[in-house]
Design a protein around this motif. Sequence first.
Motif, PDB file in Angstrom:
ATOM      1  N   GLY A 283      95.562  60.080  20.381  1.00 20.00           N
ATOM      2  CA  GLY A 283      95.570  59.290  21.607  1.00 20.00           C
ATOM      3  C   GLY A 283      96.312  57.984  21.411  1.00 20.00           C
ATOM      4  N   HIS A 284      95.975  57.023  22.226  1.00 22.71           N
ATOM      5  CA  HIS A 284      96.709  55.755  22.252  1.00 22.71           C
ATOM      6  C   HIS A 284      95.771  54.560  22.154  1.00 22.71           C
ATOM      7  N   PHE A 285      96.275  53.512  21.575  1.00 19.92           N
ATOM      8  CA  PHE A 285      95.600  52.220  21.603  1.00 19.92           C
ATOM      9  C   PHE A 285      96.090  51.410  22.798  1.00 19.92           C
ATOM     10  N   CYS A 286      97.325  51.647  23.196  1.00 22.33           N
ATOM     11  CA  CYS A 286      97.930  50.969  24.342  1.00 22.33           C
ATOM     12  C   CYS A 286      98.601  52.013  25.233  1.00 22.33           C
ATOM     13  N   LEU A 287      98.684  51.701  26.504  1.00 22.07           N
ATOM     14  CA  LEU A 287      99.325  52.585  27.477  1.00 22.07           C
ATOM     15  C   LEU A 287     100.280  51.776  28.338  1.00 22.07           C
ATOM     16  N   VAL A 288     101.160  52.469  29.026  1.00 20.64           N
ATOM     17  CA  VAL A 288     102.054  51.822  29.983  1.00 20.64           C
ATOM     18  C   VAL A 288     101.437  52.040  31.359  1.00 20.64           C
ATOM     19  N   ASN A 289     101.105  50.935  32.043  1.00 26.68           N
ATOM     20  CA  ASN A 289     100.462  51.063  33.345  1.00 26.68           C
ATOM     21  C   ASN A 289     101.507  51.246  34.452  1.00 26.68           C
ATOM     22  N   LYS A 290     101.048  51.387  35.670  1.00 28.19           N
ATOM     23  CA  LYS A 290     101.933  51.656  36.808  1.00 28.19           C
ATOM     24  C   LYS A 290     102.932  50.529  37.062  1.00 28.19           C
ATOM     25  N   GLU A 291     102.637  49.328  36.581  1.00 21.83           N
ATOM     26  CA  GLU A 291     103.559  48.200  36.731  1.00 21.83           C
ATOM     27  C   GLU A 291     104.548  48.138  35.569  1.00 21.83           C
ATOM     28  N   ASN A 292     104.541  49.181  34.730  1.00 22.53           N
ATOM     29  CA  ASN A 292     105.415  49.261  33.557  1.00 22.53           C
ATOM     30  C   ASN A 292     105.081  48.200  32.510  1.00 22.53           C
ATOM     31  N   ALA A 293     103.842  47.767  32.490  1.00 18.99           N
ATOM     32  CA  ALA A 293     103.384  46.796  31.501  1.00 18.99           C
ATOM     33  C   ALA A 293     102.529  47.506  30.452  1.00 18.99           C
ATOM     34  N   ILE A 294     102.572  46.994  29.242  1.00 19.90           N
ATOM     35  CA  ILE A 294     101.765  47.555  28.160  1.00 19.90           C
ATOM     36  C   ILE A 294     100.336  47.046  28.323  1.00 19.90           C
TER      37      ILE A 294
ATOM     38  N   SER B  58     105.268  64.195  33.182  1.00 19.46           N
ATOM     39  CA  SER B  58     106.076  63.612  32.105  1.00 19.46           C
ATOM     40  C   SER B  58     106.199  62.100  32.256  1.00 19.46           C
ATOM     41  N   ASP B  59     105.854  61.566  33.417  1.00 15.54           N
ATOM     42  CA  ASP B  59     105.831  60.116  33.626  1.00 15.54           C
ATOM     43  C   ASP B  59     104.614  59.580  32.879  1.00 15.54           C
ATOM     44  N   LYS B  60     104.837  58.805  31.844  1.00 16.96           N
ATOM     45  CA  LYS B  60     103.749  58.374  30.962  1.00 16.96           C
ATOM     46  C   LYS B  60     102.974  57.171  31.470  1.00 16.96           C
ATOM     47  N   ARG B  61     103.333  56.671  32.650  1.00 16.50           N
ATOM     48  CA  ARG B  61     102.609  55.519  33.182  1.00 16.50           C
ATOM     49  C   ARG B  61     101.229  55.969  33.678  1.00 16.50           C
ATOM     50  N   VAL B  62     100.246  55.141  33.430  1.00 16.89           N
ATOM     51  CA  VAL B  62      98.859  55.479  33.726  1.00 16.89           C
ATOM     52  C   VAL B  62      98.321  54.536  34.782  1.00 16.89           C
TER      53      VAL B  62
END
Length: 175
Positions: A75-86, A44-48
């Motif tokens: 799907g997505h055009f943008c994701l939230v990475n492990k640093e919580n950045a788009i 459920s953690d959406k960070r990639v």
Amino acid sequence: MIFVGGIHGVGKTSWCKERSAHAGIAHYSASTLIAQERNESFTSDKRVDQVEENQLLLLSAVRRTRASQRFLLDGHFCLVNKENAIERVPYQTFADLNPSGIILLKDDVSSIYERLGARDAQHYDLSFLEKFQNAEMEYAQYVSEKLRCPVNIITPTDIFDLSGFVSECYKEGTR
């Protein structure tokens, strides 16, 4: 393939499931295809963590799926990475997917906030969700222009003629 984008919690999968049945075309979720390729499930953690690697897995899965040429891929055009950045999904992913059209779902961020809380127990800051959704819309329009494919930005409750849009996208016969 029609790519259906939007941020987490906007209702892409629900929208696609409902509309694809009425339009008589298949529906696939990018995250499900990636998880199947990895042989694991998403949390459920959406960070990639591995954005580019995941896109290669997605492309591999979609190539096998192309037997039914007309389908929705959410799907997505943008994701939230492990640093919580788009982070934008690499443009090359969309060039390789070569969608015939794009539908981008957007919604009021407070509704998205509530859905994410109920579904995933995730609580993002409302201003972050607003920024995330704006980045998603901006990049979807950029990808659409660059690939020269039509884009519709709608809310999940808008009346939208999916069958007509699919016919319009495939009328050109180029994808």
